[in-house]
Motif scaffolding. Sequence first.
Motif, PDB file in Angstrom:
ATOM      1  N   GLU A 105       0.840  -1.204   0.000  1.00 47.47           N
ATOM      2  CA  GLU A 105       0.000   0.000   0.000  1.00 47.47           C
ATOM      3  C   GLU A 105       0.877   1.256   0.000  1.00 47.47           C
ATOM      4  O   GLU A 105       0.532   2.250  -0.634  1.00 47.47           O
ATOM      5  CB  GLU A 105      -0.940  -0.004   1.202  1.00 47.47           C
ATOM      6  CG  GLU A 105      -2.075  -0.994   1.077  1.00 47.47           C
ATOM      7  CD  GLU A 105      -2.930  -0.774  -0.155  1.00 47.47           C
ATOM      8  OE1 GLU A 105      -3.325   0.378  -0.437  1.00 47.47           O
ATOM      9  OE2 GLU A 105      -3.223  -1.766  -0.849  1.00 47.47           O
ATOM     10  N   LYS A 135       2.000   1.845  -3.516  1.00 51.76           N
ATOM     11  CA  LYS A 135       0.903   2.397  -4.319  1.00 51.76           C
ATOM     12  C   LYS A 135       0.720   3.879  -4.023  1.00 51.76           C
ATOM     13  O   LYS A 135       0.550   4.688  -4.932  1.00 51.76           O
ATOM     14  CB  LYS A 135      -0.398   1.654  -4.031  1.00 51.76           C
ATOM     15  CG  LYS A 135      -0.477   0.297  -4.643  1.00 51.76           C
ATOM     16  CD  LYS A 135      -1.818  -0.348  -4.360  1.00 51.76           C
ATOM     17  CE  LYS A 135      -1.902  -1.735  -4.956  1.00 51.76           C
ATOM     18  NZ  LYS A 135      -3.198  -2.369  -4.707  1.00 51.76           N
ATOM     19  N   LEU A 138       2.405   3.827 -14.316  1.00 53.88           N
ATOM     20  CA  LEU A 138       1.583   3.166 -13.307  1.00 53.88           C
ATOM     21  C   LEU A 138       1.168   1.774 -13.772  1.00 53.88           C
ATOM     22  O   LEU A 138       1.188   0.820 -12.996  1.00 53.88           O
ATOM     23  CB  LEU A 138       0.335   3.998 -12.990  1.00 53.88           C
ATOM     24  CG  LEU A 138       0.558   5.311 -12.239  1.00 53.88           C
ATOM     25  CD1 LEU A 138      -0.778   6.020 -12.041  1.00 53.88           C
ATOM     26  CD2 LEU A 138       1.255   5.094 -10.922  1.00 53.88           C
ATOM     27  N   PHE A 184      -0.760  -1.209 -11.719  1.00 56.49           N
ATOM     28  CA  PHE A 184      -2.131  -0.704 -11.716  1.00 56.49           C
ATOM     29  C   PHE A 184      -2.830  -1.270 -12.946  1.00 56.49           C
ATOM     30  O   PHE A 184      -2.335  -1.152 -14.059  1.00 56.49           O
ATOM     31  CB  PHE A 184      -2.159   0.827 -11.733  1.00 56.49           C
ATOM     32  CG  PHE A 184      -1.806   1.442 -10.411  1.00 56.49           C
ATOM     33  CD1 PHE A 184      -2.795   1.788  -9.508  1.00 56.49           C
ATOM     34  CD2 PHE A 184      -0.490   1.669 -10.060  1.00 56.49           C
ATOM     35  CE1 PHE A 184      -2.476   2.351  -8.284  1.00 56.49           C
ATOM     36  CE2 PHE A 184      -0.152   2.235  -8.844  1.00 56.49           C
ATOM     37  CZ  PHE A 184      -1.148   2.568  -7.949  1.00 56.49           C
ATOM     38  N   GLY A 231      -7.754   5.474  -6.011  1.00 55.15           N
ATOM     39  CA  GLY A 231      -6.614   5.698  -5.119  1.00 55.15           C
ATOM     40  C   GLY A 231      -6.332   7.174  -4.913  1.00 55.15           C
ATOM     41  O   GLY A 231      -6.041   7.617  -3.793  1.00 55.15           O
TER      42      GLY A 231
END
Length: 74
Positions: free
Chosen positions: A3, A6, A23, A28, A37
């Motif tokens: 996380e 990200k 990304l 992603f 997000g």
Amino acid sequence: MTEGDKETLLRAYAAGEITWWALRERGFEDYVQVLGGLGELGLRPPIAPMDGPNVAARQRGLALLRKAMTAPPA
């Protein structure tokens, strides 16, 4: 990808430091995931600079949107 990874990538994207393509290469799967997000972090997608061959078309599109947003409801 963690996380934290990200979040770092999304913050870099929102700041215009990396692209949507970057990304995707980093895991992603779709743009909805990116938008979600960004929303969770209180960030917005980057805005493309107003240069290049499509500036006139983008300006016309923005003018149409502004006109539609200021028009009284039908």
